[in-house]
Design a protein around this motif. Structure first.
Motif, mmCIF file in Angstrom:
data_model
loop_
_atom_site.group_PDB
_atom_site.id
_atom_site.type_symbol
_atom_site.label_atom_id
_atom_site.label_comp_id
_atom_site.label_asym_id
_atom_site.label_seq_id
_atom_site.Cartn_x
_atom_site.Cartn_y
_atom_site.Cartn_z
ATOM 1 N N VAL A 118 -21.170 -51.750 24.179
ATOM 2 C CA VAL A 118 -21.680 -52.232 22.899
ATOM 3 C C VAL A 118 -20.544 -52.324 21.894
ATOM 4 N N ARG A 119 -19.617 -51.360 22.002
ATOM 5 C CA ARG A 119 -18.496 -51.374 21.063
ATOM 6 C C ARG A 119 -17.404 -52.355 21.500
ATOM 7 N N GLY A 120 -17.685 -53.105 22.553
ATOM 8 C CA GLY A 120 -16.728 -54.120 22.975
ATOM 9 C C GLY A 120 -15.582 -53.573 23.799
ATOM 10 N N GLU A 135 -27.604 -40.427 31.516
ATOM 11 C CA GLU A 135 -26.610 -40.159 30.476
ATOM 12 C C GLU A 135 -25.345 -40.970 30.734
ATOM 13 N N PHE A 136 -24.976 -41.037 32.007
ATOM 14 C CA PHE A 136 -23.780 -41.794 32.376
ATOM 15 C C PHE A 136 -23.973 -43.273 32.064
ATOM 16 N N ALA A 137 -25.143 -43.797 32.422
ATOM 17 C CA ALA A 137 -25.435 -45.205 32.139
ATOM 18 C C ALA A 137 -25.394 -45.455 30.637
ATOM 19 N N LYS A 138 -25.949 -44.498 29.873
ATOM 20 C CA LYS A 138 -25.959 -44.634 28.408
ATOM 21 C C LYS A 138 -24.530 -44.658 27.872
ATOM 22 N N ALA A 139 -23.705 -43.745 28.371
ATOM 23 C CA ALA A 139 -22.323 -43.669 27.885
ATOM 24 C C ALA A 139 -21.591 -44.972 28.173
ATOM 25 N N GLN A 140 -21.809 -45.499 29.385
ATOM 26 C CA GLN A 140 -21.171 -46.781 29.728
ATOM 27 C C GLN A 140 -21.639 -47.879 28.790
ATOM 28 N N MET A 141 -22.944 -47.894 28.534
ATOM 29 C CA MET A 141 -23.524 -48.906 27.662
ATOM 30 C C MET A 141 -22.950 -48.784 26.257
ATOM 31 N N ALA A 142 -22.795 -47.544 25.783
ATOM 32 C CA ALA A 142 -22.273 -47.325 24.434
ATOM 33 C C ALA A 142 -20.875 -47.917 24.291
ATOM 34 N N PHE A 143 -20.072 -47.770 25.345
ATOM 35 C CA PHE A 143 -18.727 -48.332 25.285
ATOM 36 C C PHE A 143 -18.771 -49.855 25.306
#
Lengths: 194, 245
Positions: free
Chosen positions: B171-173, B161-169
């Motif tokens: 992706v949004r630049g 989940e943490f990795a996903k959250a980091q990735m989500a940020f």
């Protein structure tokens, strides 16, 4: 405590366990840097507030007496499960820190949950844990200035990370609306409706 | 070592640790380190590589506290009568530095002794067994035991989940460093949701934290568990009184 509360406490303990693991690495690095000066004993002190997070945060959210001790004991159990090298003795440290946090909240008879009470709880944790580590690592054989330094750094870390941090984090979560099922979120909801 | 009952093993080591907290003997510390290493190496299935890995941070802490002890030993820790009788500056300096070195060795060997005890437990105990045994021997309520186990086994999901959250940020630049708090907060929001969901799931499956229930495995205490407790504690107590320094 209901199963929901227990799971909340356990999951926060796991989360803080991860943060704590990061702090251990940083602490070890800092210890390494400070060792040649003989100040290696300070290495872990700036991160000490993280150890108290579980107790203060969960008490602030659930707002029940006794939560702090249970949270720290569960956190200790989880740390044992994750393979902490100090083993079962951290149950004692956990209990002592939980007790410190309980004292902080008990001053307001578990009625008031504000920055003041989290700060007091953080101070309680610091004082009790300082006495305990003092007994374990014989602080009285070291020079008083070094020991005083340990206490001051630990207190500052506890107040910043635990006192401020817990309140910010919990209020942020309540605002995000995920704490609706717990005392803190409930209290804030009724306030807004009024 | 693995065959011992986890709860009683934990209690033995806890009691040893407590006694050790109030005894100040370098020989005793050395003895504890030696005994726990011997038990780990010859009487358990612990692997040498993981043993080394787990002992490195303890060793770092011990070395650093050794230096602190060397440089900052308090003057009052030195017996004054030993120094004041003689006029020789040499002797005075020597006795001061002897005390510092002794104190440094004492402090660092203590850390290692604590670590030895802890590792002896951590390397030879299965976490799940320990929780089970807490339930059966220590009367830990099942709701706490299974709650902790549930949270413990969520650990990989939380990491993901943490990795996903980091990735989500990303992706949004939004730049993400290991220290940025935003992804941590996003992860927290999601995982707090989980705690409610997991509780609901457990209760909907009929889990009742209070009532009587049956267990697939029940851990028991055998005679050698009591022996281990008696032997370790009595050895430590006698060590505290018999070993002079």
């Amino acid at each position: 405590m209901k199963l929901k509360d227990i799971l909340f406490v356990a999951i926060t303990a796991v989360l803080f366990g991860i943060v704590y693991l990061g702090a251990v690495y940083m602490g070890a690095a800092l210890t390494g840097i400070l060792t040649p000066m003989g100040l290696g004993i300070y290495g872990y002190e700036p991160f000490y507030g993280i150890w108290f997070l579980a107790a203060v945060f969960t008490t602030y959210v659930l707002q029940k007496p006794g939560v702090g001790i249970i949270a720290e004991m569960l956190a200790a159990l989880l740390e044992v499960l994750m393979g902490n090298f100090f083993g079962p003795i951290i149950f004692i440290s956990g209990f002592i820190q939980g007790l410190g946090s309980e004292i902080g909240f008990a001053v307001f008879r578990y009625k008031k949950y504000s920055l003041q009470s989290t700060m007091l709880a953080a101070t309680g944790c610091t004082v009790l844990s300082f006495i305990w580590t003092g007994i374990r690592s014989q602080y009285w054989t070291l020079s008083p200035m070094v020991v005083l330094g340990i206490f001051v750094i630990r207190l500052a870390s506890a107040l910043i990370i635990c006192g401020f941090g817990c309140k910010l984090l919990a209020d942020g979560l309540a605002k995000a609306g995920v704490l609706k099922g717990y005392a803190l979120g409930l209290g804030q909801m009724t306030l807004e409706e009024e | 070592m693995e065959k011992l009952n986890p709860f009683l093993k934990g209690v033995s080591i806890l009691v040893c640790g407590l006694i050790l907290s109030f005894s100040y003997s370098v020989l005793l510390n050395g003895g504890i380190i030696a005994v726990s290493l011997i038990l780990l190496l010859f009487f358990s299935k612990a692997r040498l590589t993981s043993l080394v890995k787990i002992l490195v941070p303890a060793f770092v802490a011990a070395v650093s506290i050794f230096f602190t002890g060397m440089m900052f030993t308090s003057g009052s820790a030195i017996a004054p009568e030993a120094v004041s009788k003689v006029e020789s500056l040499n002797f005075e300096v020597m006795s001061y530095s002897m005390t510092s070195v002794y104190n440094a060795i004492q402090l660092s060997s203590r850390i290692l002794a604590f670590a030895g005890l802890g590792v002896l437990f951590a390397m030879t105990t299965d976490g799940e067994e320990f929780v089970k045994s807490l339930m059966h021997q220590c009367r830990l309520k099942p709701k706490y035991a299974y709650g902790v186990l549930a949270a413990f086994h969520l650990l990989p999901c939380i990491r993901e989940e943490f990795a996903k959250a980091q990735m989500a940020f990303r992706v949004r630049g939004i730049p993400v460093t290991p220290f940025s708090m935003k992804p941590v907060f996003a992860m927290l929001v999601n995982t707090v949701h989980w705690s409610e969901h997991v509780a609901m799931a457990m209760e909907s499956k009929g889990f009742d934290g209070e009532g009587a229930r049956t267990y697939y495995t029940v851990t028991v205490i055998r005679w050698y568990d009591w022996c281990f407790l008696a032997v370790t504690v009595s050895l430590l107590v006698s060590g505290t009184f018999l070993l002079p320094f």
